[in-house]
Scaffold this active site. Structure first.
Site, PDB file in Angstrom:
ATOM      1  N   ARG A 103       0.650  -1.302  -0.032  1.00  0.00           N
ATOM      2  CA  ARG A 103      -0.035   0.013   0.015  1.00  0.00           C
ATOM      3  C   ARG A 103       0.758   1.239   0.091  1.00  0.00           C
ATOM      4  NH1 ARG A 103      -4.730   0.316   4.084  1.00  0.00           N
ATOM      5  NH2 ARG A 103      -3.058   0.750   5.646  1.00  0.00           N
ATOM      6  N   THR A 107      -1.804   7.560  -0.285  1.00  0.00           N
ATOM      7  CA  THR A 107      -2.823   7.486  -1.283  1.00  0.00           C
ATOM      8  C   THR A 107      -3.762   6.056  -0.956  1.00  0.00           C
ATOM      9  OG1 THR A 107      -1.830   5.896  -3.007  1.00  0.00           O
ATOM     10  CG2 THR A 107      -1.615   8.362  -3.172  1.00  0.00           C
ATOM     11  N   ASP A 198       0.315  -2.362  11.977  1.00  0.00           N
ATOM     12  CA  ASP A 198       0.933  -3.139  10.844  1.00  0.00           C
ATOM     13  C   ASP A 198       1.352  -4.479  10.721  1.00  0.00           C
ATOM     14  OD1 ASP A 198       2.790  -3.532   8.638  1.00  0.00           O
ATOM     15  OD2 ASP A 198       2.520  -1.498   8.029  1.00  0.00           O
ATOM     16  N   ASP A 201       4.869  -5.115   9.740  1.00  0.00           N
ATOM     17  CA  ASP A 201       6.178  -4.772  10.516  1.00  0.00           C
ATOM     18  C   ASP A 201       6.054  -5.498  11.732  1.00  0.00           C
ATOM     19  OD1 ASP A 201       6.881  -2.778   8.863  1.00  0.00           O
ATOM     20  OD2 ASP A 201       5.888  -1.063   9.911  1.00  0.00           O
TER      21      ASP A 201
HETATM   22  C1  PRP Z   1      -0.963  -4.778   4.380  1.00  0.00           C
HETATM   23  C2  PRP Z   1      -1.630  -5.936   4.431  1.00  0.00           C
HETATM   24  C3  PRP Z   1      -2.441  -6.087   3.225  1.00  0.00           C
HETATM   25  C4  PRP Z   1      -2.796  -4.520   2.896  1.00  0.00           C
HETATM   26  C5  PRP Z   1      -4.086  -4.298   3.411  1.00  0.00           C
HETATM   27  O1  PRP Z   1       0.118  -4.872   3.671  1.00  0.00           O
HETATM   28  O2  PRP Z   1      -0.626  -7.151   4.724  1.00  0.00           O
HETATM   29  O3  PRP Z   1      -1.570  -6.530   2.030  1.00  0.00           O
HETATM   30  O4  PRP Z   1      -1.735  -3.702   4.044  1.00  0.00           O
HETATM   31  O5  PRP Z   1      -4.537  -3.168   3.075  1.00  0.00           O
HETATM   32  P1  PRP Z   1      -5.553  -2.692   2.056  1.00  0.00           P
HETATM   33  O6  PRP Z   1      -6.742  -3.878   2.218  1.00  0.00           O
HETATM   34  O7  PRP Z   1      -6.012  -1.075   2.313  1.00  0.00           O
HETATM   35  O8  PRP Z   1      -5.051  -2.785   0.591  1.00  0.00           O
HETATM   36  P2  PRP Z   1       1.422  -3.712   3.588  1.00  0.00           P
HETATM   37  O9  PRP Z   1       1.054  -2.878   2.457  1.00  0.00           O
HETATM   38  O10 PRP Z   1       1.451  -3.025   5.002  1.00  0.00           O
HETATM   39  O11 PRP Z   1       2.654  -4.277   3.131  1.00  0.00           O
HETATM   40  P3  PRP Z   1       3.560  -5.359   3.872  1.00  0.00           P
HETATM   41  O12 PRP Z   1       2.757  -6.682   4.028  1.00  0.00           O
HETATM   42  O13 PRP Z   1       4.763  -5.495   2.824  1.00  0.00           O
HETATM   43  O14 PRP Z   1       3.981  -4.651   5.182  1.00  0.00           O
HETATM   44  N1  URA Z   2      -2.463  -3.375   6.743  1.00  0.00           N
HETATM   45  C1  URA Z   2      -1.840  -3.370   7.998  1.00  0.00           C
HETATM   46  O1  URA Z   2      -0.939  -4.267   8.277  1.00  0.00           O
HETATM   47  N2  URA Z   2      -2.694  -3.152   9.091  1.00  0.00           N
HETATM   48  C2  URA Z   2      -3.820  -2.340   8.879  1.00  0.00           C
HETATM   49  O2  URA Z   2      -4.539  -2.101  10.057  1.00  0.00           O
HETATM   50  C3  URA Z   2      -4.166  -2.112   7.566  1.00  0.00           C
HETATM   51  C4  URA Z   2      -3.507  -2.332   6.841  1.00  0.00           C
END
Ligand code: PRP
Ligand code: URA
Length: 206
Positions: A103, A107, A198, A201
């Site tokens: 994400r 945005t 997150d 993380d």
């Molecule tokens: C997180 C999570 C999803 C996404 C959900 O990933 O694992 O893939 O956010 O958000 P959305 O429904 O609004 O798209 P992130 O983008 O934080 O990446 P990461 O898993 O690499 O930390």
């Molecule tokens: N992605 C995450 O990891 N946590 C949230 O709460 C939303 C999106």
């Protein structure tokens, strides 16, 4: 879109409470994510199609079943990787594909960076991502996966928001969606409330 929420499952909910707690140590977070995923795999796999087989017990012939179609597990990078081991515990023969979507923090739109899967045509494809927030990342991944014409797509999350489910229902009405819990809402930064923060993380300690 069919939606199943396993909010009545005592052990699942107890483990999710540990995930939510910001004081939960990193190793426990990782182990709990694996346990939650194994429980989810058991619940979701109750729905897949079987084919009849006959085996010979030490005493006589017995009718049984086998899983009809190959299953392909597709974690969405990164946080989806945290669910993989738990699913593989019950489906060790499943092939694994990877979709990289992240994400944009400003945005909240998905940014695509990686895609590699085994052949998906005719397969049972299970897409794994612990967090369904706006739904943008999963929507994007499902659209790409559908190009390969799988037999069924099941998307499995741990925490989902009402906004994310509504988004998926609009864009992918043919997908089966499963989550361990439906949370209250998103905050103005797109985080699930009460959520767990997150997921990537916390899982990878970044
Ligand atoms: C997180 C999570 C999803 C996404 C959900 O990933 O694992 O893939 O956010 O958000 P959305 O429904 O609004 O798209 P992130 O983008 O934080 O990446 P990461 O898993 O690499 O930390
Ligand atoms: N992605 C995450 O990891 N946590 C949230 O709460 C939303 C999106």
């Amino acid at each position: 879109m069919s939606v199943k929420i396993f909010s009545e499952h005592a052990l699942l909910q107890a483990k999710i409470t540990r995930l939510r707690d910001k004081k939960t140590p990193h190793r426990e977070f990782v182990d709990n994510m694996a346990d939650i995923s194994t429980i989810l795999c058991a619940l979701v796999s109750a729905e897949i199609e079987t084919a009849p087989v006959t085996v010979q017990t030490p005493l006589m012939r017995a009718k049984g079943v086998k899983i009809r179609r190959p299953t392909v597990l597709v974690p969405i990078l990164r946080a989806g990787l945290g669910m993989l081991e738990g699913f593989q515990a019950l489906l060790p023969e499943a092939a694994v594909g990877h979709v990289g979507v992240e994400r944009d923090h400003k945005t909240l739109k998905p940014k695509f960076y990686y895609y590699k899967t085994p052949p998906l045509k005719g397969a049972e494809v299970w897409v794994l991502d612990p967090m369904l927030a706006t739904g943008g990342s999963l929507e994007f991944a499902l659209t790409k996966i559908k190009d390969s014409k799988p037999y069924t797509i099941r998307a499995v999350s741990v925490l989902a928001s009402p906004e994310g489910i509504a988004h998926l229902q609009k864009n992918h009405p043919d997908v089966h969606f499963y989550t361990a819990v439906l949370d209250e809402k998103l905050n103005n930064k797109g985080y699930i409330l009460p959520g767990l923060g997150d997921a990537g993380d916390r899982y990878f300690g970044t």
